[in-house]
Design a protein around this motif. Sequence first.
Motif, PDB file in Angstrom:
ATOM      1  N   VAL A 490       0.874  -1.171   0.000  1.00 35.26           N
ATOM      2  CA  VAL A 490       0.000   0.000   0.000  1.00 35.26           C
ATOM      3  C   VAL A 490       0.912   1.221   0.000  1.00 35.26           C
ATOM      4  O   VAL A 490       1.669   1.432   0.943  1.00 35.26           O
ATOM      5  CB  VAL A 490      -0.925   0.003   1.232  1.00 35.26           C
ATOM      6  CG1 VAL A 490      -1.780   1.264   1.250  1.00 35.26           C
ATOM      7  CG2 VAL A 490      -1.790  -1.249   1.243  1.00 35.26           C
ATOM      8  N   THR A 492       2.036   5.380  -1.780  1.00 34.54           N
ATOM      9  CA  THR A 492       1.728   6.606  -2.521  1.00 34.54           C
ATOM     10  C   THR A 492       2.674   6.792  -3.701  1.00 34.54           C
ATOM     11  O   THR A 492       2.296   7.369  -4.715  1.00 34.54           O
ATOM     12  CB  THR A 492       1.823   7.842  -1.618  1.00 34.54           C
ATOM     13  OG1 THR A 492       3.140   7.909  -1.051  1.00 34.54           O
ATOM     14  CG2 THR A 492       0.798   7.784  -0.495  1.00 34.54           C
ATOM     15  N   THR A 510      -2.672   4.642  -2.416  1.00 36.04           N
ATOM     16  CA  THR A 510      -3.481   5.188  -1.329  1.00 36.04           C
ATOM     17  C   THR A 510      -3.391   6.701  -1.259  1.00 36.04           C
ATOM     18  O   THR A 510      -2.485   7.320  -1.828  1.00 36.04           O
ATOM     19  CB  THR A 510      -3.046   4.568   0.015  1.00 36.04           C
ATOM     20  OG1 THR A 510      -3.979   4.921   1.032  1.00 36.04           O
ATOM     21  CG2 THR A 510      -1.654   5.059   0.422  1.00 36.04           C
ATOM     22  N   ASP A 517     -10.101  13.202   2.277  1.00 34.80           N
ATOM     23  CA  ASP A 517     -10.532  11.814   2.477  1.00 34.80           C
ATOM     24  C   ASP A 517     -12.040  11.834   2.695  1.00 34.80           C
ATOM     25  O   ASP A 517     -12.521  12.191   3.780  1.00 34.80           O
ATOM     26  CB  ASP A 517      -9.810  11.224   3.686  1.00 34.80           C
ATOM     27  CG  ASP A 517     -10.146   9.750   3.922  1.00 34.80           C
ATOM     28  OD1 ASP A 517     -11.043   9.220   3.239  1.00 34.80           O
ATOM     29  OD2 ASP A 517      -9.513   9.138   4.800  1.00 34.80           O
ATOM     30  N   SER A 551      -8.300   5.355   0.723  1.00 31.25           N
ATOM     31  CA  SER A 551      -7.571   5.617   1.959  1.00 31.25           C
ATOM     32  C   SER A 551      -7.043   4.311   2.535  1.00 31.25           C
ATOM     33  O   SER A 551      -7.525   3.218   2.203  1.00 31.25           O
ATOM     34  CB  SER A 551      -8.484   6.290   2.985  1.00 31.25           C
ATOM     35  OG  SER A 551      -9.442   5.369   3.483  1.00 31.25           O
ATOM     36  N   GLU A 552      -6.049   4.400   3.394  1.00 35.20           N
ATOM     37  CA  GLU A 552      -5.533   3.204   4.060  1.00 35.20           C
ATOM     38  C   GLU A 552      -6.642   2.508   4.842  1.00 35.20           C
ATOM     39  O   GLU A 552      -6.739   1.275   4.855  1.00 35.20           O
ATOM     40  CB  GLU A 552      -4.395   3.590   5.005  1.00 35.20           C
ATOM     41  CG  GLU A 552      -3.147   4.084   4.308  1.00 35.20           C
ATOM     42  CD  GLU A 552      -2.114   4.612   5.282  1.00 35.20           C
ATOM     43  OE1 GLU A 552      -0.918   4.403   5.026  1.00 35.20           O
ATOM     44  OE2 GLU A 552      -2.495   5.238   6.287  1.00 35.20           O
ATOM     45  N   ILE A 555      -8.863   0.631   2.471  1.00 35.42           N
ATOM     46  CA  ILE A 555      -8.192  -0.559   1.941  1.00 35.42           C
ATOM     47  C   ILE A 555      -8.276  -1.707   2.938  1.00 35.42           C
ATOM     48  O   ILE A 555      -8.595  -2.846   2.572  1.00 35.42           O
ATOM     49  CB  ILE A 555      -6.724  -0.228   1.592  1.00 35.42           C
ATOM     50  CG1 ILE A 555      -6.676   0.678   0.355  1.00 35.42           C
ATOM     51  CG2 ILE A 555      -5.910  -1.503   1.362  1.00 35.42           C
ATOM     52  CD1 ILE A 555      -5.306   1.232   0.046  1.00 35.42           C
TER      53      ILE A 555
END
Length: 762
Positions: A490, A492, A510, A517, A551-552, A555
């Motif tokens: 995951v 950027t 992400t 967000d 977003s994390e 996910i």
Amino acid sequence: MAAKPPADDPVQDAPDVAAPQHSAAGLPAVGHTVRMAQKQMGVRRTALTLLKVNQKDGFDCPGCAWPEPEHRHKAEFCENGAKAVAEEATLRRVTADFFAGHPVSDLARRSGYWLGQQGRLTQPMYLAEGADHYVPVPWERAFDIVAQELHALTSPDEAVFYTSGRTSNEAAFLFQLFARRLGTNNLPDCSNMCHESSGSALTETIGVGKGSVLLEDLYRADLIIVAGQNPGTNHPRMLAALEKAKQRGARIVTVNPLPEAGMERFKNPQNARGLAGNGTALTDLFLQIRLGGDQALFRALNHLIVEAGAVDRPFIDEHTHGYEDFAAAVRTTDWDEVRRATGLDRAEIDRLLAMVLDAKSVVVCWAMGLTQHKHAVPTIKEVVNFLLLRGNIGRPGAGVCPVRGHSNVQGDRTMGIFERPAPAFLDALEKEFGFAPPREHGLDVVRAIRALRDGTAKVFFAMGGNFVSASPDTAVTEAAMRNAALTVHVSTKLNRSHVITGSRALILPTLGRTEQDTQAAGEQFVTVEDSMGMVHASRGSLRPASPHLLSETAIVCRLARATFGEDTAVPWADLEADYDLVRERISRVVPGFDDFNTKVRHPGGFTLPHAPRDTRTFPTATGRANFTTSPVEYPAVPEGRLLLQTLRSHDQYNTTIYGLDDRYRGIKGGRRVVMVNPADADALGLPDGCHADLVGEWTDGTERRADGFRVVHYPTPRGCAAAYYPETNVLVPLDHTADTSNTPASKSVVVRLERTDPVHGS
């Protein structure tokens, strides 16, 4: 307008070298910040974004974990923080076309600098078994691939779930919940490679594995000792706190193998004196210690304090355990051994002693220079002994200050990212969610690499970070990752971990800290914990780099739904939709987070409780602060060899390389350099500017080699050398770790230098 990414990899072993600088920040830092930011973001985006960094209504810097003061400047960021923001908020994009044009075999030959400069990842990418190109994959299919691989494991313990320090509290809590719902405590994190030694030592001695000071304590200290740390590059905003302490009368001692510009003089760009004047001289006493000599130094200090009878006896009697045994041990201090270990003269130690005895309140700050040695935990315990002797824990202006390197690495651990969770945490998790989490300890970073190497772990899932580049023993780590069935990251930005893959691989892009967000319940914010236990909100304001980003938190929740289906224990869909619901769960599981949603909405957030600091109580096995006694250790270096420390350049944050300069050390345009004391270099026949291979020597007899380094004559201690990581991580043996904490001993690597260019006249 933002600049385009580099098309080719630059040469990195032929830098220009000048004399080291003797001050940090000032106008040069401002100019460099603006140029680097505009290159990535353009003019308008630079202004709009940087003015939101570390503000109470803005986002937390994705760089270091240094805390923000109550009253903040409009520009509450440093040069390296601005670089971190620019890298994330860049206008450059890595699309499916990029991957179509670059096979993985080609990307694996590129430098980490080149990979990171390509821009933001924009959609999920999948590397099939036997393929050499990543291809786009829908999110649902990506989650199904992971879920199917997890279901195929014979045991949940065949999966490893790694966390980077950038991960928010909310995402970290859900990530550990996912792993434990699956049935494993295999939750290694970047703390395993940095401050694990600090947590191990502090938990045993004072009962809390975190620092005990707040910013106000630094301002009120009479004496601040900064040991094994380079704030000017790694935590630049710390220099402003040290300057304020200095202005209030504090004296500062720097204990470090290298002289560093930031600790010599700070030119604060927030005021005229820093921009146009001489700035502030910070260090009153510089002790240039040999690598690994810190335990011996603090043992010598403790010996002198005990012999002088200069201890706080009421504090010792009321609050500590083990003093008499400790005092007996320090009285046997061998001064010849101290000299060999530290490289310091007795007169230098006596000068430090005089400053200690003159101070009513003392803070000791440290970082990797103390934590990444075989004897790191005993070293930090000796620091605690030093503070306990004069009652310098649990009162204003005094205490322990391990300075964390990544913006939420401490928060992730608080949220339960730990392979050895406390039974009380697991009990609370079970009570809240109604399932029995696993109790057997899991794998830390080093043990996870061994498990992947040996085939007992098959799936590797990373929540952020650049595991391959951050880990020791690069050849072993890369082979271990290639042995996995599936690797998932995951991320950027593109990094080396994406191109050293298992049989199959996924890249899941992400949101960054800088970005909005928005979930089903509306716009969300996340929270982080800084190096001093302050928890506050972080709200991005930029439009996401791609509409395909998740977003994390989302996910983790969607992966959980793909893996567990309808989960009666955890309402994953609800938690994804509204992060307030995540924080409600945290408030009932994690101590100190009661009424979390209310407290974190207060501008600036709230401070977590810390018993030693708040009430001078110590939740240890004895119920008191513990004096400890360990044999004095220091690295032994054979004749003709050097002791190498790995370190960062100024154009670097952890494994992220922003540029190829190390301005304060006088190095420009390259990273493959090794800094060697001129007398050592002469003895080894290595003139300044020649090239050499660095060859590691370790008990296993394996040759570990880093090729083609430019030798730089530099004021290191005799017998000691320095070079940048991750290029030199190849020299750090996987099994060369700190006792107790198992942290890689990256600050004490025995090497020999083999000259590779022709010797003149031969």
